[in-house]
Design an enzyme around this catalytic site. Structure first.
Site: not given
Ligand code: 0X9
Ligand code: ZN
Length: 450
Positions: A189, A191, A247, A264-265, A408
Site C-alpha cells: 500500500a 509504495e 503496507r 507479497n507472502r 524495487e
Molecule cells: O519483501 C518484499 O516483499 C519486497 N520488498 S519490499 O520492501 N517492497 O516489501 C521484496 C521481495 C523480493 N524478494 C526477495 N527478497 N526474496
Molecule cells: Zn513492496
C-alpha cells in the site's frame, strides 16, 4: 546484552503496539559489517519487530544497509544498544511525522487549489493520485485509446473496491493469443511510487505507439500487455486516509486486533516458508492460508485462466519500492536459489538496469531474491516463474513465466517510502526505458525482430 533485550521486550508489552502517528519517529540507516552485526539486527527484529518498522529487511549481503523506523520511546535505548554492539547508524529521516505532514499538506493544498482533472488531457502524471482517480484513469485511457486498450475488472477487494486493469493489444496484432506480459503495481500500500510509475510509463508507451515509434509499435502489435496499476486498493486508500505507512491488505484477523496480511507472502507457491510470519501483527504475515487475500486470489485466477486458454506469459513484474533492485526468483528458499533459467534471467535484468542507468544515471542492482536480499516465501515472482500446472486448482503451480521479477523502484532510503513527488517523473522516465528494453529483449527472443 540479553538483559538489555529483555528490558526492551518488557517496554514493548507495557506501552502496547505502535500507533499510526509518526510524530518524532526517525528512520535510521545501519550498515551491518559482520555476521555478528547481522545476528544482532535479527535479534532486534525478532524482539521488537512489532514496534520498529524495518523499511528494508536484513540482507544477506555484507555491507547492504538496513533502514529502520524507530518510535521516539525506543530511540535512546536503541542508540545505547547500537553503541554497545559497535554498529554505527545514521539518522536518515529526523522526524517521519513531520515529513508526512509536510507532504500531505502540500498535496491537500494543491488539491484544494486546483480543480480536479476531469479528463485524461489534464491528468497530472507528476503527482500522486488517490484510489478513485487511478481507477478513473484506467477507464479514461480505455476510452482515449479504445482501439488498443481494453479495460477489465480484475475483481473487488476485501472492502469491496473495484480493482481495474487493462489489456493493451496493438491494431496490427496478428494472433488470437499473443505471448503476454503482466505488470502489477501497488501490491504494497505505502509504495506510492509504484502506481505512479506504472501510469507514467504506460502513457509514454501509448503515446509512442500512436506516434508510430518503431519499437513501441512492435511491442504492442506482437505482445499483449496486461496492466493493473494499483492492486492493494484497500491498503492504498488507507494510506491516504489513515496511515501513510500502511503496507498490508485490510482484512481483519480472527482472534487478533491487528489487521491485514502481507499480500507479497500470500501467493500459493511455497506459501509459509522462510521470510514470512505466522503472526497477524507482523508486516510479513502470510495469512491463514495461501490466497486468503481476494486481491492475490484474483490475480492468480485471472492469470491461470488466461494460461488455460492458451496464452503464454513471458514477463511478470511486480512493481515495488524502494531499494533500486531487479529481483529474480527464487525467493522461497535460502539455498540453491538460482533457477535453471538463471543466466537468461540475469541477461534480461542486466538489460533492464543498463536502460535505467542510461536515463538519469540511477544505479539498480540485480540478482536472485534469496541471494541478493533475503528469502521471502509465497511471493509474487516465485508464483510468476513456477511451472504452470494445468490440472491443478488455483493453489497449484505458477504461471510458467521465464522473466518474472520484483522490481524495487527509487530510492535507496533517503526518502524511502516517502518519495517526494518531484521524483515521479524521473522515475517513470527511467522505467519507461526499462520497459522498452524488456520489449526489445523479448521481441528478439520471440523472433519478431532481429
Ligand atoms: O519483501 C518484499 O516483499 C519486497 N520488498 S519490499 O520492501 N517492497 O516489501 C521484496 C521481495 C523480493 N524478494 C526477495 N527478497 N526474496
Ligand atoms: Zn513492496
Amino acid at each position: 546484552m540479553k538483559m538489555l533485550m529483555r528490558v526492551l521486550a518488557i517496554l514493548v508489552i507495557s506501552v502496547g503496539f505502535s500507533s499510526a502517528k509518526y510524530e518524532g519517529w526517525q528512520v535510521w540507516r545501519v550498515v551491518p559489517a559482520s555476521n555478528a552485526h547481522r545476528t544482532w539486527l535479527r535479534e532486534i527484529e525478532s524482539n521488537l519487530g512489532d514496534v520498529l518498522d524495518f523499511w528494508s529487511s536484513i540482507s544477506k549481503i555484507p555491507g547492504e544497509s538496513v533502514n529502520i523506523m524507530i518510535p521516539p520511546r525506543f530511540q535512546g535505548t536503541l542508540s545505547d544498544v547500537m553503541n554497545t554492539i559497535e554498529l554505527p547508524y545514521k539518522v536518515f529521516i529526523g522526524d517521519v511525522g513531520q515529513l508526512i505532514a509536510n507532504q500531505m499538506l502540500a498535496i491537500h493544498e494543491r488539491r484544494d487549489r486546483e480543480p480536479r482533472s476531469s479528463s485524461l488531457a489534464n491528468f497530472d502524471y507528476n503527482v500522486y493520485h488517490p484510489y478513485d482517480e487511478i481507477q478513473q484513469w484506467v477507464s479514461d485511457i480505455a476510452t482515449e485509446y479504445s482501439d488498443i486498450v481494453s479495460p477489465f475488472l480484475l475483481d473487488h477487494s476485501y472492502e469491496g473496491r473495484p480493482i481495474n486493469g487493462f489489456k493493451i493489444r496493438g491494431t496490427g496484432s496478428q494472433s488470437e493469443n499473443p505471448t503476454a506480459v503482466w505488470f502489477e503495481g501497488g501490491i504494497h500500500a505505502r509504495e506510492w511510487i509504484s502506481p505512479a510509475t506504472v501510469m507514467g510509463f504506460t502513457q509514454k508507451l501509448l503515446d509512442d505507439y500512436r506516434n508510430g515509434d518503431t519499437l513501441a509499435v512492435n511491442m504492442l502489435d506482437n505482445i499483449d500487455w496486461y496492466i493493473v496499476p494499483s492492486l492493494n486498493v484497500d491498503g492504498y486508500s488507507y494510506t491516504w486516509d489513515q496511515d501513510r505507512l500502511w503496507r498490508k491488505t485490510r482484512s481483519p484477523n480472527q482472534g487478533s486486533s491487528c489487521t491485514g496480511k502481507d499480500p507479497n507472502r500470500n501467493w500459493a507457491f511455497e506459501w509459509g516458508g522462510p521470510g514470512t510470519s505466522p503472526w497477524p501483527c507482523s508486516d510479513k504475515y502470510h495469512g491463514p492460508e495461501p490466497l486468503s487475500e481476494p486481491e492475490v486470489a484474483a490475480v492468480t485466477r485471472f492469470l491461470r485462466e488466461r494460461k488455460a486458454q492458451g496464452q503464454d506469459f513471458i514477463v511478470f513484474i511486480d512493481w515495488h519500492s524502494f531499494s533500486q533492485k531487479v529481483i529474480a526468483p527464487w525467493s522461497y528458499k535460502d539455498v540453491d536459489t538460482r533457477t535453471k533459467d538463471y543466466d537468461d534471467q540475469m541477461a534480461f535484468a542486466r538489460a533492464v538496469v543498463d536502460a535505467i542507468n542510461g536515463v538519469h544515471g540511477k544505479e539498480f542492482t540485480y540478482g536472485a531474491g534469496a541471494e541478493i536480499m533475503y528469502a521471502a516465501a509465497g511471493s509474487s515472482k516465485d508464483f510468476g516463474y513456477a511451472d504452470f500446472e494445468p490440472t491443478g486448482d488455483d493453489k497449484n503451480g505458477g504461471l510458467g513465466c521465464k522473466y518474472s521479477y520484483t522490481i524495487e523502484l527509487r530510492d535507496t532510503g533517503e526518502y524511502g517510502q516517502l518519495l517526494p513527488e518531484w521524483q515521479i517523473q524521473p522515475s517513470y522516465e527511467e522505467i519507461y526505458a526499462a520497459v522498452r528494453a524488456m520489449g526489445d529483449h523479448i521481441l528478439r527472443e520471440l523472433g519478431f525482430i532481429a
